[in-house]
Design an enzyme around this catalytic site. Sequence first.
Site, PDB file in Angstrom:
ATOM      1  CG  ASP A   1      -1.938  -1.114   1.262  1.00 44.82           C
ATOM      2  OD1 ASP A   1      -1.726  -2.126   0.549  1.00 44.82           O
ATOM      3  OD2 ASP A   1      -2.935  -0.993   1.984  1.00 44.82           O
TER       4      ASP A   1
ATOM      5  CE  LYS B   1      -5.009   1.878   3.116  1.00 43.35           C
ATOM      6  NZ  LYS B   1      -3.852   1.150   3.670  1.00 43.35           N
TER       7      LYS B   1
ATOM      8  CE  LYS C   1      -6.601  -1.422   3.177  1.00 42.50           C
ATOM      9  NZ  LYS C   1      -5.230  -1.968   3.351  1.00 42.50           N
TER      10      LYS C   1
END
Length: 256
Positions: free
Chosen positions: A102, A165, A197
């Site tokens: 991430d 995300k 996400k």
Amino acid sequence: MTDLKKAAQRAIELMDLTTLNDDDTDQKVIDLCHKAVTPAGNTAAICIYPRFIPIARKTLDELGAEDIQIATVTNFPHGNDDIAIAVLETRAAVAYGADEVDVVFPYRALMEGNETVGYELVKACKEACGEVLLKVIIESGVLADPALIRRASELSIDAGADFIKTSTGKVPVNATLEAAEIMLTVISEKNTKVGFKPAGGVRDAAQAAEFLGVAERILGADWVSPRTFRFGASSLLNSLLHTLELADAPKPTQGY
């Protein structure tokens, strides 16, 4: 099973159970791995700092939970615009054995009008990942402006992101339904293989159900799976287990 219980069950299966605290230790990560193996099934992943990947891998193997992915973070949490450092961190994360990375998009640079560095950083980090999944954190709560949230999402997808995300969980405003609407719409327009996400701020099954509802409305019920949808959370799990009558009521927490 009630709708709320169904949402709780799904949210566990879609969860990146997270600890990204300054006081994290090997023992806290070991405990996290044990929590990820829940009475309602395993979470999709855990998300931890890179240095804890080896102990997490060892623990998950010992638990027979090899299906739980190990995610980590790079260029975190500030989203600096130094591409070389972001790439070095991402390569190191892959070398440690991360299944997923991430990375934080250089969102402040975008706010200042620089679109190029964000695209180039994500592209370079995706190349560094190889087959490892790349999720790009756009920090939607700081971007705030719907046009900027949209642009960060577009640039990330164009540069090769596997997921977009919302948040690091380190700023005052994290996942919101408004940001989810924008980001999921961009996915529907650009590439429905890209995942989404929401991270931080999802506290219970009812809130999880709201985010799932937005995704299903925009992309269809069949689209939602661990390959395309994750919840980033630390304190959510206990609440979901309580909804499923598998745990006591959670204590109030400031967790992610």
